[in-house]
Design a protein around this motif. Sequence first.
Motif, PDB file in Angstrom:
ATOM      1  N   GLY A  55      18.491 -12.492 -18.974  1.00  0.00           N
ATOM      2  CA  GLY A  55      17.212 -12.125 -18.380  1.00  0.00           C
ATOM      3  C   GLY A  55      16.246 -13.288 -18.352  1.00  0.00           C
ATOM      4  N   GLY A  56      15.257 -13.217 -17.467  1.00  0.00           N
ATOM      5  CA  GLY A  56      14.237 -14.246 -17.364  1.00  0.00           C
ATOM      6  C   GLY A  56      13.177 -14.072 -18.436  1.00  0.00           C
ATOM      7  N   LEU A  57      12.153 -14.904 -18.391  1.00  0.00           N
ATOM      8  CA  LEU A  57      11.090 -14.879 -19.396  1.00  0.00           C
ATOM      9  C   LEU A  57      10.365 -13.547 -19.456  1.00  0.00           C
ATOM     10  CD1 LEU A  57       9.623 -18.453 -18.867  1.00  0.00           C
ATOM     11  CD2 LEU A  57      11.118 -17.662 -20.712  1.00  0.00           C
ATOM     12  N   LEU A  58      10.009 -12.982 -18.291  1.00  0.00           N
ATOM     13  CA  LEU A  58       9.290 -11.712 -18.265  1.00  0.00           C
ATOM     14  C   LEU A  58      10.171 -10.539 -18.682  1.00  0.00           C
ATOM     15  CD1 LEU A  58       7.242 -12.095 -14.973  1.00  0.00           C
ATOM     16  CD2 LEU A  58       6.347 -12.072 -17.304  1.00  0.00           C
ATOM     17  N   ILE A  59      11.462 -10.710 -18.524  1.00  0.00           N
ATOM     18  CA  ILE A  59      12.399  -9.623 -18.800  1.00  0.00           C
ATOM     19  C   ILE A  59      12.822  -9.609 -20.266  1.00  0.00           C
ATOM     20  CG2 ILE A  59      14.643  -8.664 -18.126  1.00  0.00           C
ATOM     21  CD1 ILE A  59      14.181 -10.023 -15.404  1.00  0.00           C
ATOM     22  N   GLY A  60      12.611 -10.684 -20.969  1.00  0.00           N
ATOM     23  CA  GLY A  60      12.961 -10.707 -22.388  1.00  0.00           C
ATOM     24  C   GLY A  60      13.909 -11.823 -22.764  1.00  0.00           C
ATOM     25  N   GLY A  61      14.171 -12.727 -21.841  1.00  0.00           N
ATOM     26  CA  GLY A  61      15.024 -13.880 -22.144  1.00  0.00           C
ATOM     27  C   GLY A  61      16.403 -13.497 -22.599  1.00  0.00           C
ATOM     28  N   SER A  62      16.869 -14.140 -23.668  1.00  0.00           N
ATOM     29  CA  SER A  62      18.237 -13.922 -24.139  1.00  0.00           C
ATOM     30  C   SER A  62      18.414 -12.561 -24.811  1.00  0.00           C
ATOM     31  CB  SER A  62      18.643 -15.038 -25.101  1.00  0.00           C
ATOM     32  OG  SER A  62      17.781 -15.028 -26.224  1.00  0.00           O
ATOM     33  N   ASP A  63      17.315 -11.845 -25.072  1.00  0.00           N
ATOM     34  CA  ASP A  63      17.427 -10.502 -25.653  1.00  0.00           C
ATOM     35  C   ASP A  63      17.891  -9.470 -24.636  1.00  0.00           C
ATOM     36  OD1 ASP A  63      16.572 -11.483 -28.069  1.00  0.00           O
ATOM     37  OD2 ASP A  63      14.470 -10.907 -27.748  1.00  0.00           O
ATOM     38  N   ASN A  64      17.752  -9.773 -23.352  1.00  0.00           N
ATOM     39  CA  ASN A  64      18.127  -8.839 -22.287  1.00  0.00           C
ATOM     40  C   ASN A  64      19.050  -9.509 -21.284  1.00  0.00           C
ATOM     41  OD1 ASN A  64      16.621  -6.518 -23.086  1.00  0.00           O
ATOM     42  ND2 ASN A  64      14.771  -7.560 -22.420  1.00  0.00           N
ATOM     43  N   LYS A  65      19.807  -8.664 -20.599  1.00  0.00           N
ATOM     44  CA  LYS A  65      20.724  -9.142 -19.558  1.00  0.00           C
ATOM     45  C   LYS A  65      20.437  -8.402 -18.260  1.00  0.00           C
ATOM     46  CE  LYS A  65      24.212  -8.012 -22.242  1.00  0.00           C
ATOM     47  NZ  LYS A  65      25.541  -7.779 -22.790  1.00  0.00           N
ATOM     48  N   LEU A  66      20.625  -9.104 -17.158  1.00  0.00           N
ATOM     49  CA  LEU A  66      20.605  -8.482 -15.839  1.00  0.00           C
ATOM     50  C   LEU A  66      22.043  -8.298 -15.413  1.00  0.00           C
ATOM     51  CD1 LEU A  66      17.841 -10.541 -14.010  1.00  0.00           C
ATOM     52  CD2 LEU A  66      17.678  -8.202 -14.859  1.00  0.00           C
ATOM     53  N   ILE A  67      22.381  -7.068 -15.076  1.00  0.00           N
ATOM     54  CA  ILE A  67      23.723  -6.762 -14.593  1.00  0.00           C
ATOM     55  C   ILE A  67      23.545  -6.132 -13.227  1.00  0.00           C
ATOM     56  CG2 ILE A  67      25.834  -5.454 -15.036  1.00  0.00           C
ATOM     57  CD1 ILE A  67      25.019  -5.584 -18.038  1.00  0.00           C
ATOM     58  N   TYR A  68      24.209  -6.682 -12.225  1.00  0.00           N
ATOM     59  CA  TYR A  68      23.939  -6.252 -10.858  1.00  0.00           C
ATOM     60  C   TYR A  68      25.212  -6.159 -10.041  1.00  0.00           C
ATOM     61  CZ  TYR A  68      24.643 -11.107  -9.456  1.00  0.00           C
ATOM     62  OH  TYR A  68      25.192 -12.334  -9.230  1.00  0.00           O
ATOM     63  N   ARG A  69      25.115  -5.418  -8.959  1.00  0.00           N
ATOM     64  CA  ARG A  69      26.166  -5.352  -7.937  1.00  0.00           C
ATOM     65  C   ARG A  69      25.474  -5.428  -6.586  1.00  0.00           C
ATOM     66  NH1 ARG A  69      31.361  -3.120  -9.313  1.00  0.00           N
ATOM     67  NH2 ARG A  69      31.836  -3.771  -7.226  1.00  0.00           N
ATOM     68  N   HIS A  70      26.124  -6.051  -5.654  1.00  0.00           N
ATOM     69  CA  HIS A  70      25.604  -6.184  -4.301  1.00  0.00           C
ATOM     70  C   HIS A  70      26.534  -5.397  -3.379  1.00  0.00           C
ATOM     71  CE1 HIS A  70      24.582  -9.036  -0.728  1.00  0.00           C
ATOM     72  NE2 HIS A  70      23.966  -7.887  -0.639  1.00  0.00           N
ATOM     73  N   TYR A  71      25.993  -4.325  -2.790  1.00  0.00           N
ATOM     74  CA  TYR A  71      26.748  -3.492  -1.849  1.00  0.00           C
ATOM     75  C   TYR A  71      26.060  -3.572  -0.495  1.00  0.00           C
ATOM     76  CZ  TYR A  71      28.891  -1.215  -5.901  1.00  0.00           C
ATOM     77  OH  TYR A  71      29.570  -0.940  -7.060  1.00  0.00           O
ATOM     78  N   ALA A  72      26.757  -4.028   0.508  1.00  0.00           N
ATOM     79  CA  ALA A  72      26.230  -4.098   1.879  1.00  0.00           C
ATOM     80  C   ALA A  72      24.849  -4.749   1.865  1.00  0.00           C
ATOM     81  CB  ALA A  72      26.215  -2.720   2.518  1.00  0.00           C
ATOM     82  N   THR A  73      23.801  -3.979   2.108  1.00  0.00           N
ATOM     83  CA  THR A  73      22.456  -4.562   2.167  1.00  0.00           C
ATOM     84  C   THR A  73      21.635  -4.281   0.915  1.00  0.00           C
ATOM     85  OG1 THR A  73      21.541  -2.594   3.221  1.00  0.00           O
ATOM     86  CG2 THR A  73      22.397  -4.320   4.671  1.00  0.00           C
TER      87      THR A  73
END
Length: 165
Positions: A55-73
């Motif tokens: 995660g970024g600075l506002l999201i909590g840095g290394s304490d948090n992770k962004l997990i994502y999927r990209h479907y079509a649009t």
Amino acid sequence: SFTGLANQTFCTVLLYKNSPSLKTRESEDIQQQIIRETFHLVSKRDENVCNFLEGGLLIGGSDNKLIYRHYATLYFVFCVDSSESELGILDLIQVFVETLDKCFENVCELDLIFHVDKVHNILAEMVMGGMVLETNMNEIVTQIDAQNKLEKSETFIFQSPRQDR
């Protein structure tokens, strides 16, 4: 933690906060900053890299992770703490998208915009208070169908003309 759905230009379609503390603490400006930061982190990634990052600075840095999927649009982004299983959350995203597809019959961005309450209900059947409650798509759809029937029957009751006795 939060769940975000956004189109390819990262105009947010839905921001769902799983943590009660975020609901009262985060102002609209901070939410927009978090969305922009998430966009910059996710959009600059190549298609052939893994779908989770710190995660970024506002999201909590290394304490948090962004997990994502990209479907079509659409991008489906979950922000979770570092103890969560990346593959488990990717599976949760897959179940969420398949459930949306089943409930909306070939889901598109407009379904998510115009039926945001239904999307929230689907997500609430799956995740509440940051805890995964249900991942069985058939059970989720059954519960959503029951909610829809209840809403229709309530609408019918309230729209029925009153008969004076």
